[in-house]
Design an enzyme around this catalytic site. Structure first.
Site, mmCIF file in Angstrom:
data_model
loop_
_atom_site.group_PDB
_atom_site.id
_atom_site.type_symbol
_atom_site.label_atom_id
_atom_site.label_comp_id
_atom_site.label_asym_id
_atom_site.label_seq_id
_atom_site.Cartn_x
_atom_site.Cartn_y
_atom_site.Cartn_z
ATOM 1 N N HIS A 1 -92.345 -32.315 -53.007
ATOM 2 C CA HIS A 1 -92.249 -30.997 -52.360
ATOM 3 C C HIS A 1 -90.781 -30.714 -52.032
ATOM 4 O O HIS A 1 -90.038 -31.622 -51.674
ATOM 5 C CB HIS A 1 -93.068 -30.967 -51.059
ATOM 6 N N ASP B 1 -101.811 -29.720 -53.033
ATOM 7 C CA ASP B 1 -102.561 -29.576 -54.281
ATOM 8 C C ASP B 1 -103.207 -30.862 -54.757
ATOM 9 O O ASP B 1 -104.054 -30.837 -55.652
ATOM 10 C CB ASP B 1 -101.623 -29.038 -55.374
HETATM 11 C C1 SDX Z 1 -96.668 -25.930 -53.917
HETATM 12 O O1 SDX Z 1 -92.553 -24.429 -51.632
HETATM 13 C C2 SDX Z 1 -93.734 -24.518 -51.147
HETATM 14 O O2 SDX Z 1 -93.943 -24.459 -49.946
HETATM 15 C C3 SDX Z 1 -94.841 -24.651 -52.193
HETATM 16 C C4 SDX Z 1 -96.247 -24.893 -51.665
HETATM 17 C C5 SDX Z 1 -96.771 -23.706 -50.880
HETATM 18 O O3 SDX Z 1 -97.676 -23.911 -50.059
HETATM 19 O O4 SDX Z 1 -96.340 -22.548 -51.200
HETATM 20 O O5 SDX Z 1 -96.271 -26.043 -50.835
HETATM 21 C C6 SDX Z 1 -97.231 -25.102 -52.817
HETATM 22 O O6 SDX Z 1 -96.146 -25.394 -54.861
HETATM 23 C C7 SDX Z 1 -96.709 -27.440 -53.787
HETATM 24 C C8 SDX Z 1 -96.022 -28.160 -54.981
HETATM 25 C C9 SDX Z 1 -97.007 -28.160 -56.153
HETATM 26 N N1 SDX Z 1 -96.332 -28.671 -57.374
HETATM 27 C C10 SDX Z 1 -96.590 -29.910 -57.838
HETATM 28 O O7 SDX Z 1 -97.328 -30.724 -57.284
HETATM 29 C C11 SDX Z 1 -95.888 -30.203 -59.171
HETATM 30 C C12 SDX Z 1 -95.271 -31.604 -59.131
HETATM 31 N N2 SDX Z 1 -94.154 -31.590 -58.187
HETATM 32 C C13 SDX Z 1 -92.835 -31.399 -58.692
HETATM 33 O O8 SDX Z 1 -92.697 -30.675 -59.875
HETATM 34 C C14 SDX Z 1 -91.771 -31.159 -57.625
HETATM 35 O O9 SDX Z 1 -91.924 -32.140 -56.689
HETATM 36 C C15 SDX Z 1 -91.711 -29.797 -56.942
HETATM 37 C C16 SDX Z 1 -91.659 -28.681 -57.915
HETATM 38 C C17 SDX Z 1 -92.865 -29.619 -56.022
HETATM 39 C C18 SDX Z 1 -90.438 -29.789 -56.083
HETATM 40 O O10 SDX Z 1 -89.376 -29.809 -56.971
HETATM 41 P P1 SDX Z 1 -87.853 -29.910 -56.450
HETATM 42 O O11 SDX Z 1 -87.761 -29.810 -54.975
HETATM 43 O O12 SDX Z 1 -87.036 -28.942 -57.271
HETATM 44 O O13 SDX Z 1 -87.476 -31.388 -56.799
HETATM 45 P P2 SDX Z 1 -86.800 -31.826 -58.161
HETATM 46 O O14 SDX Z 1 -87.573 -31.283 -59.324
HETATM 47 O O15 SDX Z 1 -85.337 -31.521 -58.078
HETATM 48 O O16 SDX Z 1 -87.029 -33.408 -58.135
HETATM 49 C C19 SDX Z 1 -86.160 -34.245 -57.373
HETATM 50 C C20 SDX Z 1 -86.346 -35.631 -57.988
HETATM 51 C C21 SDX Z 1 -86.169 -35.641 -59.513
HETATM 52 O O17 SDX Z 1 -85.763 -36.942 -59.882
HETATM 53 P P3 SDX Z 1 -84.153 -37.196 -60.177
HETATM 54 O O18 SDX Z 1 -83.832 -36.354 -61.421
HETATM 55 O O19 SDX Z 1 -83.408 -36.731 -58.955
HETATM 56 O O20 SDX Z 1 -84.061 -38.685 -60.443
HETATM 57 O O21 SDX Z 1 -87.691 -36.088 -57.758
HETATM 58 C C22 SDX Z 1 -88.358 -36.240 -59.021
HETATM 59 C C23 SDX Z 1 -87.565 -35.463 -60.033
HETATM 60 O O22 SDX Z 1 -87.747 -36.021 -61.333
HETATM 61 N N3 SDX Z 1 -89.691 -35.680 -58.850
HETATM 62 C C24 SDX Z 1 -90.802 -36.167 -59.413
HETATM 63 C C25 SDX Z 1 -91.848 -35.362 -58.948
HETATM 64 N N4 SDX Z 1 -91.352 -34.417 -58.137
HETATM 65 C C26 SDX Z 1 -90.030 -34.611 -58.086
HETATM 66 N N5 SDX Z 1 -90.984 -37.205 -60.261
HETATM 67 C C27 SDX Z 1 -92.276 -37.422 -60.644
HETATM 68 N N6 SDX Z 1 -93.338 -36.696 -60.229
HETATM 69 C C28 SDX Z 1 -93.161 -35.654 -59.396
HETATM 70 N N7 SDX Z 1 -94.203 -34.939 -58.986
#
Ligand code: SDX
Length: 427
Positions: free
Chosen positions: A304, A361
């Site tokens: 998140h 989720d």
């Molecule tokens: C919602 O914003 C809100 O409030 C949203 C929400 C709401 O109520 O409106 O809470 C609802 O959208 C919840 C999130 C649902 N999405 C998912 O579950 C999809 C999986 N999650 C990710 O795609 C990710 O965690 C996000 C999109 C939720 C957040 O992305 P960020 O903050 O842009 O983080 P990032 O992509 O920059 O990741 C930071 C690091 C990366 O690794 P590095 O390149 O730094 O080594 O964390 C890793 C990412 O690869 N990472 C994950 C991961 N999420 C982040 N690695 C594996 N699995 C994951 N799920």
């Protein structure tokens, strides 16, 4: 005492005021930055950028705190209903008995949609995505229910009209996609019960309302009702800043929510858990793929932008899974896989180092499956839940004296000026 941030640039020092929120969080007010220094900020994804001041929802991502108008999500989940929570978000206070009864009557009165709207549904291809249908139909409401944008009463009735009709539109799209007869809203049903009845009642098998299922849906929608400046809410604010009508701004929010990184994650989680189940429950492979930087696979329902600890909504939703599954006497193998996946991930250094925890989720799809919602409507369910939040944030933005049309700057990295070459001279 006034606080300032100093910007030292080009041999000069500039003081930018620090503004402080009611929970003590601080921000640099950069509205004069470019005018004073010629500089802009660069923050793709807006991870360090506050887009507005808001009094609606407070989140503390480090402590896992979520409050709507000051009331914790735990309290609302325990004591409130979705309609009461929607009233709280929109009006800023919990309703009295008479205020709650008044909004219930209004939501009932607004629950029908114009009969001509059914023609739209008949003409979508059978397998159209319900989110695309919903955003289209919400936008179409403007044609049937014109909004007097500058009349407060008209804005208030438009907000309630939309809050009520969104259920009817969602249920209609489901029924018509299955070739079933549309079920009309009932005067004797509450908000959530009406939606369930419109979804699942049929002439040959009347839908029996189960109070635990109605409670589970109330809880689901309370947990989704608002979440400060997330992607879809920001879309509603940005589109709304151009002074479009509410329906158009909300339609934009529905589209922003659609993606698998945002509201589409609840459907993606169930698909991921189902794949693991089909592959014999190979959790280690999924965790390895999620950690592999060369693999675009993400552990859906994990991580998140704001929460760097357990999403407080996920804790509540996880408990709701157990409760509704035992009530319905269902043993869902996907819950066992989810629990195992969570256990493995939370012990893994990659997830620990990246502060990746289950978000709302991760468990929400299991609740929806149990009450019979088809997977392709999971994100529609998120949208219905988020509607009070989108409406409230839109209203707060148009009432905000600081509010201006959203128009960010950019850092240009393209070509310097060059001459036009006529087509004869091009190689
Ligand atoms: C919602 O914003 C809100 O409030 C949203 C929400 C709401 O109520 O409106 O809470 C609802 O959208 C919840 C999130 C649902 N999405 C998912 O579950 C999809 C999986 N999650 C990710 O795609 C990710 O965690 C996000 C999109 C939720 C957040 O992305 P960020 O903050 O842009 O983080 P990032 O992509 O920059 O990741 C930071 C690091 C990366 O690794 P590095 O390149 O730094 O080594 O964390 C890793 C990412 O690869 N990472 C994950 C991961 N999420 C982040 N690695 C594996 N699995 C994951 N799920």
């Amino acid at each position: 005492m006034d606080e300032f941030a100093k910007v030292i640039f080009d041999g000069k020092t500039f003081n930018l005021p620090i503004v402080t929120g009611s929970e003590g969080e601080k921000a640099i007010d950069i509205r004069m930055l470019r005018q004073k220094t010629g500089l802009i900020t660069y923050d793709p994804g807006f991870g360090s950028t506050g887009s507005c001041k808001s009094a609606v929802t407070f989140m503390d991502g480090e402590k896992g705190i979520l409050r709507y108008r000051g009331i914790s999500i735990e309290q609302l989940a325990k004591h409130s209903t979705f309609v009461e929570t929607a009233y709280l978000l929109i009006n800023g206070e919990l309703p009295t008995y008479s205020e709650l009864n008044k909004i219930r009557v209004q939501l009932n009165d607004y629950s029908l949609v114009h009969e001509d709207m059914q023609v739209f549904f008949q003409n979508f291809p059978r397998f159209s995505n319900p989110m695309g249908i919903l955003s289209t139909m919400v936008n179409a409401l403007r044609s049937f229910y014109p909004v007097l944008d500058d009349v407060e009463e008209s804005i208030n009735s438009t907000m309630l009209r939309l809050l009520s009709k969104v259920r009817t539109l969602a249920a209609m799209s489901y029924k018509i996609s299955r070739g079933h007869k549309v079920v009309y809203p009932r005067q004797d049903c509450t908000y959530c019960a009406n939606f369930l009845n419109m979804m699942f009642d049929t002439p040959v098998r009347p839908y029996i309302l189960d109070e635990d299922v109605v409670k589970a849906l109330n809880l689901f929608w309370i947990l989704h009702a608002d979440h400060e400046q997330n992607c879809s809410t920001s879309a509603v604010r940005v589109v709304g800043s151009g002074k479009v009508n509410l329906y158009a701004a909300i339609s934009a929010g529905i589209c922003a929510l659609w993606g698998p990184l945002h509201g589409g994650a609840n459907q993606a989680v169930i698909e991921m858990l189902s794949d693991i189940h089909k592959d014999g429950g190979d959790i280690d492979n999924v965790v390895a793929r999620a950690k592999d930087r060369n693999d675009s696979f993400r552990l859906m329902g994990f991580g998140h932008r704001v929460y760097k600890t357990y999403d407080p909504r996920a804790i509540i939703m996880k408990k709701a899974c157990d409760k509704i599954l035992s009530k319905m006497k269902i043993n869902d193998p996907l819950l066992d896989i989810a629990l195992k996946l969570e256990e493995v991930a939370l012990k893994d250094p990659y997830f620990i180092d990246h502060n990746l925890y289950p978000n709302i989720d991760f468990y929400s799809g299991i609740v929806l499956r149990t009450i019979g919602i088809p997977t392709n409507m999971f994100t529609v369910m998120f949208a219905i839940g988020r509607l009070p939040g989108w409406i409230t944030q839109w209203k707060e933005s148009i009432d905000d004296p600081d509010w201006r049309i959203s128009r960010p700057r950019q850092l240009y990295t393209g070509l310097k000026e060059k001459k036009y070459i006529s087509i004869e001279d091009r190689k």
